[in-house]
Design an enzyme around this catalytic site. Structure first.
Site, PDB file in Angstrom:
ATOM      1  N   GLU C 155       0.811  -1.226   0.000  1.00  0.00           N
ATOM      2  CA  GLU C 155       0.000   0.000   0.000  1.00  0.00           C
ATOM      3  C   GLU C 155       0.841   1.271   0.000  1.00  0.00           C
ATOM      4  OE1 GLU C 155      -2.859  -0.417   3.178  1.00  0.00           O
ATOM      5  OE2 GLU C 155      -4.047  -1.869   2.065  1.00  0.00           O
ATOM      6  N   GLU C 311      -6.322  -8.116  -1.109  1.00  0.00           N
ATOM      7  CA  GLU C 311      -6.756  -8.155   0.290  1.00  0.00           C
ATOM      8  C   GLU C 311      -8.262  -7.967   0.360  1.00  0.00           C
ATOM      9  OE1 GLU C 311      -5.003  -5.358   2.972  1.00  0.00           O
ATOM     10  OE2 GLU C 311      -2.944  -5.807   2.369  1.00  0.00           O
TER      11      GLU C 311
END
Lengths: 677, 677, 677
Positions: C155, C311
């Site tokens: 991220e 995810e």
């Protein structure tokens, strides 16, 4: 047997904070204050708070003349003095010469001089300067017949992030984890995000500029702040007790103030005392009253004896968002409510209103106007008259068979938890919901924690006890095994004392056996959402906020969910364990389900209600006793007049002298009765 | 007798901010602008604001060619110029070479280069650099026939916390307290919290990192900021007046901007001017209109003569939260409303829209599109046509027999007060409530303060006058004694000019005699709560927010509280004192009680209404006059068409030439009439 | 033709983030994890994220034993591994020895050690340290048969304001403006407020302490941050590809994360992947679902091929404001929705719940309880079963004839614009309104931008395209000229790529011809206000927020305003241009007017709906195909059971094997069909 604050003055104290140094240039006011003190039925002045600049105007230069004079004056007028240490606010020279005494913010900003209650509790210089002035005060006034107690500083609080504190924090943590950095790494679960600590030197404050993700760190820093504040207070006490070991010490605490674990601080004090400022007649009026009652019970429980209402506001305060006047009678009921719960004083902030600065509009016994001709002065006078009439109650205690657990460390960990409803876990609010049902029936309640002796209670309530250490687990287990009734809720036993999750299913370890359940998941509802609950008898309840999906593993199911995908699963259970019973309420509600369980427990356990009659809403009753006599307080906060309320038997009204088995109460009235011999 | 902004150009100004330096590489646009200026019925351009980097690109290197050219062009096209000093924004070299010119924030953060209106007003370097450029400008353009006035900087404002300012603040305070630190300690009541000052060197800024509890300090720092801003402006004026003493100077002020006491700043100006950006057709549309009218009256009152509407938005602004287009007709009514109140100009920000940076979507006479073919251009053109038709009104004045007190220092102290409703005291809002009732009847109002001559008014209204110094007390007393009507409210006379409470009961000193009352306490209500009031004639009112518990001591009670525990106590009183009358309204309401009192006063005092007829809601009328002629403005903000409204007598419509005793008005229309000879 | 993530493992991936290093002292858990992986129908583990401190505990000291062991274990158990580079969080030694790797905030505060995703992307030291560890990892595991792809960091995000970044920013800007400071001054319109730049050295960050008024600067700084983040990622890729050029690389992106222009970042990746955390069953449930679908389409479009759902949360997350449990079936539908849109994986954060730190209550496949006996584990298991049943779909694609434009730079500029509704321009929300109408009909949509090839689409929708550069203008013009249908809205073409307004009328340049309109003004409405619109056929619509006052200059008017002062003016137009059509919707509404136009376009263009039947609300359908076979996904998010929904023709249910032309769906169910041969 009665226990007095000070045996030398076995009377209720009625008085409060007095700052004569603000009027040092107009001393005629000091004499007027003595006249007014007696007129107001007052007998106590708390002096010396914030007087440092006056008594030590330059470093090492002391001038006690104002204190000498004022203490003598109070005594001469028949009053007594609680003498404060002046550490709540520094003189300017101290900050200027020793900048280390000033705090640093979380963002690393050095504070400048100003404000109050904002010195570094670690600073050796500050501790030393306080030691010197405290010693001087103790030497000078410790044997003065007027002085009956010490008031340490003022409203200790706040947090410091300075380098001195950081160094102390590293040591604190090292000690806590036995100088074993691996233990810290495991307990803080620091491998998460690669944050492994190599040594205790690596430990830094939690900070928005650095680490905020390690909950163990955050929690230990809260512990440290509480510890260090208390440690500072201990150093103040040491200076005083070295000179006059017999005078009792107290400090004014603040409700359930978040930053200090008052259980810890209370250990060091002779007497508990607190400052109470409810928002009477505000939109959340009832909540304010119940919260205040709860705090009173906490402060009585803290030392297990009578305490002091150190501050309360005559008329109004100036720092609420809306500063409403206290309605007629509220001053009196506000003070006597404290007495009912075990206080031996009704004290005010402040005696005389300041002319300037930020508290100039805070209520006071004597207003800017300056005479006895004000409504507020006369409200205070009336309260004083009642206190005189019931003075024999002073020193008596309160007996409770029921206790509620209040746990600061649990609150800190819960509030910091990432999960559930993130911003607000409502720990204290929830606790009050349970407390209210007992208050509403006039059942006496102690406040306790899971490291205290529970065996003296028949019933212990511990809502949202998310954090439990091994000792707490054992304490609960033993308590129930030996016949206690334990009532708990959702979130029980999820983490250990370092906020590390227990493995193997919640609640932790053998609590699963004690309660006979396994808690698999917890659902969080959005505001406005509810889940239906149905009791075994068909009665319906409504869950909000949190619903746990528990499995009964031996426990008896008393209520089930009746909506949502978990309809049919247990919502309230009870487990017979040893000689006792363990209740588990898996959801949050408005207290209704607990009220119904309590109804059963009152009869099963034979819990005493102060008046054996159902009480109207917002009416309550309390009993103080000393083994010989019992005193009944009946309090009306209902907003309407109550007439003919049965007292169950005959009592004697201590003010009117009338004997009756009934009572009439005006709105916001309180009546005090003595048992008949 | 008429007074013109500049005798050399005795006409209404119609124009606004013009930034040709942004288009220096496409000069064909400059010629197009001249063509469009005439087409739009405009005659004025304000140039030079923010031009510093263009005219002094390097330190000491000046290039006035663009100004030379553009001023000549405007003049050649028949227009006039208001020339700005460029101090509103620095060139980069100035900040880089002399970082002292950059401000420091309250938190001690040094500002970087960027933004505008953010230089230190104390910095000697900045003052010197401004002096040089101002002198150059004055020398070069002071005698140019196009230039009719100076526009100082732009929207002075903001606060600096740098060391230079702190040093100046210490001096300011020392002077204020006569170099007597004891006087400061008494006035600031610094013994509270042990904050005694030893010398003026101890004085620091109020700061979230340091002192925020001493209200005297906070108040004096606000005074200092206002003083220092004005002092900076004075240094700008000195440079200009040294060269060309005859050209009038103004600066564009901003409504009731909090940070500067415009009474003080106004003293230094020849002409008042302001920037007006109401939110027309917003959810609080009516409030916006009344507020704007009130500001217009303030700016006329400030210098007691005609003033300038220096900025307003054609079409829309870009910085409101919701940037709505001005509906058809609103541009015209927005401008002519200013004229009605005494303005001699309608000016815009801005003439031509910027292509880039943060104001590129702010309305302008000429849009990015670039032609005269837009709705907004034509709205402006119409306003210009009207201005031409009524040009003879230019220079006339307004006569008022009623005044409302607006007091910056009172506002600062009130807003900072800890007490009442803490966050918002609503001083300006409350004042507008009183103003609105006068506006709604077409009664002309001046704005004044308690250090000005009140004797020329028949009626003075001073709501929430919490702070009064000795001079104000005397002024009120003398005014009433000599026959004036004074109307005031709750909170009168609680503190002196240093926010130190008066002793002996409120209102201060002999104001108790003037008003015949003693104010014992003040109740603050929660939002939504009301208290009933009943007038002597049985009429009911409803109090909100604040209710004082006053005692009539000689005053006649006109209304009483009829609910709450103070039912039956006086709520509105009037006292005959000397030849005058002193009204005291002890509670806040929506203005109803004042409207009823006003109704009586209009007939008693014979106050003139511009139209002697009851006006529909949101319709008003104003009169300008010069002793010879009278001009009537009738304004319709009601949202509907008005027809056949009686004017009381015959007037002549200055645009149509029609004579009538009635008027029809479209929605958001304004008509201007001249008296018949 | 199918395209697999990795040809060596042509199967759907089912697994997720796995942090065995947190359990390194209790390795029995590792073996248990392998057993549970198979039990849960999982086949993939993403390891190495945040492992840096474990694999390089001291600088230059490497210990890969844990990775060696765990990768072997996963492979032995039949699973595959996606291996992460560890750059998402630093070990402590790196921050301590090289403080340059720590970011600086916008306010100039140096960050301390802690947190994650917060290193300076410019720092040469950080890049070098990452290069070394990445190289080591590539050398050691690049050929391991278990490893099928690289997961870069984690991220990527955030902004750094350190001196290294500022220096890089100056260079970035200099390059952008061809080392010509005059070009910068023109494009940034810096003459406004005298802010002219003298050289590129003058360029500083936008900052609340300095410059915030130059939108070109703000925009370029956003561009820089995006560029520099991507550049850092490129340096990570270079290290890896140097060793093992064939393994695909991806990184987990975050929806439409504001700070990074994912179009730019996507260029550098082999495979797109993202993290999806919708708030199922929240008050804005529907919006959450549509937003998620839109993101899925974006990530498929980004690389024009299948991607990874890297995810998602089993059960619940812990960082929503209210962390609700996923209802039964939601885990499955959440995963399969991704497959329907083109994902080749369903992956979770996380496999096993952390015991401590801030994510300890984030959902996981394996809970603290530790067994397969939980509801969540079994939900995951079911999803895995479905994935096995439909495994042949893996590698197929999606074909779309419709595209929606999503433009980060436009979003940045719009959001920063001073004007309209200032705080929130609602760009993404508006786009979703248009997307929803396509989704609701089961029409496949790509996401594109105006620098991509539009010619492959029949219909392109580009709402609120405020910013257009010359290339975009040409692209739109050519697209329409050659026969495309282009649908756009208010705010089209106001500024160029540097946020500099176009002159000569909006939309810019020859877009006025393409759309046949001129946009003169834009009105902004207050919340709650609406404007009536009437279509040519009399149908009514309701505008909110924004209404443009456009002029039809050749375009056909399809709807007009029917209230407000612009009643009668065009509100929706279409222009025949070349072989195509250009629609212009001048107002914002809830999507109704677009839905009606779409209705026409579906039949005109013959757009395919996955099921040729009107779908119930919140039911949709998608098709994946590979040129040979087609697979139909029918999804029910309606909150009720659907029965007998016609599929238009016969399909084969891939789980049950049944053949039918109808489908029944439980609430939150999804069924997958294959075409009949």
């Amino acid at each position: 047997m009665k226990k007095y604050i000070n045996e030398k003055f076995p009377h209720f104290l009625h008085g409060g904070d007095y700052n004569p140094e603000q009027w040092i240039n107009t001393k005629e006011i000091w004499d007027e204050d003595m006249r007014l003190m007696n007129l107001a039925n007052c007998n106590e002045m708390t002096v010396g708070i914030f007087s440092w600049a006056t008594i030590e105007p330059e470093e090492g230069v002391f001038d006690f003349s104002f204190l000498d004079e004022i203490i003598d004056k109070v005594y001469a007028a028949g009053g007594r003095v609680i003498l404060a240490t002046p550490s709540g606010a520094r003189p300017r020279w101290l900050a200027e010469k020793y900048p280390e005494v000033l705090r640093v913010t979380e963002m690393g900003e050095k504070k400048k001089y100003g404000g109050r209650h904002n010195h570094c509790y670690t600073s050796p210089v500050y501790r030393e300067k306080v030691r010197i002035i405290n010693t001087k005060l103790a030497e000078r006034y410790g044997k003065h017949p007027a002085v009956i107690a010490w008031h340490l500083s003022n409203e200790y609080g706040g947090v410091c992030y300075c380098p001195l504190c950081e160094a102390a924090f590293k040591k604190f943590v090292a000690k806590r984890y036995h100088n074993d950095i691996n233990e810290l790494n495991t307990q803080w679960w620091s491998t998460f995000w690669s944050h492994n600590y190599r040594s205790f030197d690596d430990v830094e404050f939690p900070s928005p500029l650095g680490e905020k993700s390690i909950h163990g760190l955050t929690l230990d820093f809260k512990r440290f702040t509480s510890y260090q504040t208390t440690d500072f207070m201990k150093s103040e006490i040491a200076a005083i007790k070295a000179v006059c070991p017999d005078l009792p010490v107290t400090t004014n605490m603040m409700g359930f103030y978040d930053t200090i674990n008052y259980w810890e601080m209370g250990e060091e004090l002779d007497i508990a005392s607190w400052d109470s400022y409810p928002q009477w007649h505000s939109p959340n009026h009832e909540t304010q009253i119940i919260s205040t009652a709860l705090c009173h019970d906490f402060y009585r429980s803290l030392k297990g004896r009578s305490y002091l209402l150190m501050e309360s506001a005559p008329g109004l305060v100036n720092w609420h968002e809306y500063n409403k006047l206290k309605r007629p009678g509220v001053d009196r009921v506000n003070g006597l409510m404290a007495i009912a719960h075990g206080s031996d004083s009704v004290q005010y902030f402040q005696w005389r209103k300041s002319r300037g600065s930020s508290e100039k509009f805070h209520g006071a016994v004597v207003d800017h106007e300056g005479t006895e001709n004000t409504r507020v002065f006369n409200e205070v006078k009336k309260t004083g008259a009642t206190l005189k009439a019931i003075d024999e109650i002073c020193g008596t205690g309160v007996v409770s068979r029921v206790a509620i657990v209040y746990d600061w460390e649990n609150r800190w960990a819960l509030q910091d938890a990432q999960g559930f409803q993130r911003r607000e876990k409502k720990y204290t609010d929830t606790l009050r919901t349970y407390y209210k049902k007992l208050w509403s029936r006039g059942i006496s309640v102690d406040i306790t924690n899971l490291h205290r002796d529970l065996s003296k209670y028949d019933l212990v309530i511990a809502p949202m006890q998310y954090m439990v250490d091994e000792e707490s687990i054992s304490n609960i287990e033993a308590y129930v095994r030996n016949g206690g009734i334990f009532y708990t809720t959702y979130m029980l036993g999820m983490v250990n004392e370092n906020d590390l999750c227990y493995l193997g299913g919640f609640p932790a370890k053998n609590l699963k056996d004690v309660f006979g359940i396994w808690n698999e998941e917890i659902d969080t509802l959005y505001p406005g959402e509810t889940v239906k609950i149905v009791g075994a008898d068909g009665k319906e309840y409504s869950a909000v906020d949190n619903c746990e999906l528990i499995h009964a593993r031996g426990a008896k199911v008393l209520a089930e969910y009746a909506s949502e995908f978990y309809a049919g699963r247990p919502a309230l259970t009870v487990n017979e364990y040893g000689k006792g019973k363990a209740y588990y309420q898996a959801f949050r509600d408005d207290g209704s389900v607990w009220a119904d369980i309590l109804d059963t427990l009152v009869s099963t356990l034979g819990l005493e209600e102060a008046i054996p009659t159902p009480l109207p809403n917002m009416v309550t009753a309390h009993i103080r006793e000393d083994g010989e006599n019992r005193y009944l307080f009946v309090e009306n906060y209902s907003g309407t007049e109550i007439s003919g309320l049965s007292l169950g038997k005959e009592w004697k009204d201590m003010e009117s002298g009338e004997i009756s088995n009934k009572v009439d109460l005006k709105d916001f009235d309180i009546k005090i009765f003595k048992n008949l011999l």
